[in-house]
Enzyme design. Structure first.
Site, PDB file in Angstrom:
ATOM      1  N   SER A 203       1.356   3.593   4.337  1.00 36.37           N
ATOM      2  CA  SER A 203       0.374   3.019   3.192  1.00 36.37           C
ATOM      3  C   SER A 203      -0.812   2.512   3.305  1.00 36.37           C
ATOM      4  CB  SER A 203       1.320   1.795   2.313  1.00 36.37           C
ATOM      5  OG  SER A 203       1.414   0.750   3.077  1.00 36.37           O
TER       6      SER A 203
ATOM      7  N   LYS B 193      -1.484  -5.115   2.736  1.00 37.30           N
ATOM      8  CA  LYS B 193      -2.335  -4.526   1.585  1.00 37.30           C
ATOM      9  C   LYS B 193      -3.683  -5.122   1.871  1.00 37.30           C
ATOM     10  CE  LYS B 193       1.281  -2.285   0.113  1.00 37.30           C
ATOM     11  NZ  LYS B 193       1.590  -0.799   0.436  1.00 37.30           N
TER      12      LYS B 193
END
Length: 289
Positions: free
Chosen positions: A103, A177
């Site tokens: 990701s 993230k």
């Protein structure tokens, strides 16, 4: 001269000879005994030197054995101290994490290890553009979460735990993230050029997005980030399950700041990928406008 006088005279001479010879013989015996004692003393001294050398060697061996014995006695204490220091560092200062998913490509690749600073946000606030590790429990439900199998026995469980502490294995509950929106920010997708907007200002993300990836494959917003919350997105937008896909979960896609573990500031493994994780220029431009 009478016989008695002669006899006396003979006796006198005999006595004198006896007197004279007596000390000489005694002196001779004394000298012989002294010589023997001197000789014995010499032998005794030589033997003493050898004895001292043997004693020194014995003491040296004894001291060496004592040092070795002392080391093995102290080794458990040293191990305990090392474990305590490692626990303190991991809990409050820094921790290594393993990257299990795609990701955050190409900023972070599967198998990379990053070092996370746990104390930095005790000193200052989180900034846009920083890469953070956080606990998504209660706010995110990421289908790409790596499931860590339950250990089959205490030994394998301990081995897995050590790997996780060293950042050599995934934990299964922490995510990584990039910070896009801070408390009070308004984020949305997108403008005419398909760029994210933060407080109405476009964010130029080409420098860190996955090659060929657009800023967002899902339109959202405008969303105002709540107090004590963060809007987070992965750099590989096409496959990242981030704030966009968690809007129906508690928090509306945002993550509580108190769930943040710390800032990932450097890649430590592999060496070919090693380097700092700095804030991209796009966020500095955003701040200056």
């Amino acid at each position: 001269m009478s016989k008695d006088e002669k006899g006396l005279g003979a006796d006198g001479v005999q006595d004198e000879d006896s007197v004279r010879s007596g000390p000489e013989e005694h002196g001779s015996d004394t000298g012989s005994q002294a010589h023997e004692r001197l000789g014995a003393s010499g032998v005794s001294d030589a033997g003493g030197e050898e004895s001292e050398e043997r004693t020194d060697a014995t003491m040296s061996d004894s001291q060496s054995s004592t040092k070795k014995g002392s080391f093995w006695k102290e080794l458990p204490i040293l191990i305990v101290i090392a474990l305590v220091l490692a626990f303190v560092i991991r809990t409050w200062l820094m921790q290594a994490f393993y990257i299990p998913s795609t990701s955050m490509e190409n900023t972070l690749l599967v198998g990379d290890r990053v070092l996370v600073n746990k104390v930095v946000y005790q000193i200052r606030d989180i900034e846009r553009g920083e890469v953070i590790v956080f606990d998504g429990d209660g706010s995110w439900d990421d289908p790409n979460t790596v499931q860590v199998p339950e250990p089959t026995n205490p030994v394998s469980g301990a081995f897995t735990w050590v790997q996780q502490q060293l950042g050599a294995a995934p934990t299964g509950k922490e995510y990584i993230k990039r910070v896009i929106g801070l408390p009070g920010d308004t984020v949305e997708c997108c403008d005419e050029q398909n760029r994210l907007l933060v407080n109405g200002q476009p964010l130029n993300e080409e420098s860190y997005l996955y090659p060929g990836s657009v800023e967002s494959h899902t339109e959202f917003g405008p969303i105002e980030v709540g107090e004590g919350e963060l809007w987070l997105m992965g750099d590989h937008r096409a496959i990242s399950s981030d704030s966009r896909s968690n809007q129906n979960n508690p928090g509306g896609g945002t993550v509580p700041i108190d769930h943040v573990v710390g800032r990932a500031f450097v890649i430590i493994w592999p060496f070919g990928q090693a380097g700092g994780l700095s804030v991209p220029p796009a966020f500095e431009e955003l701040e200056s406008e």
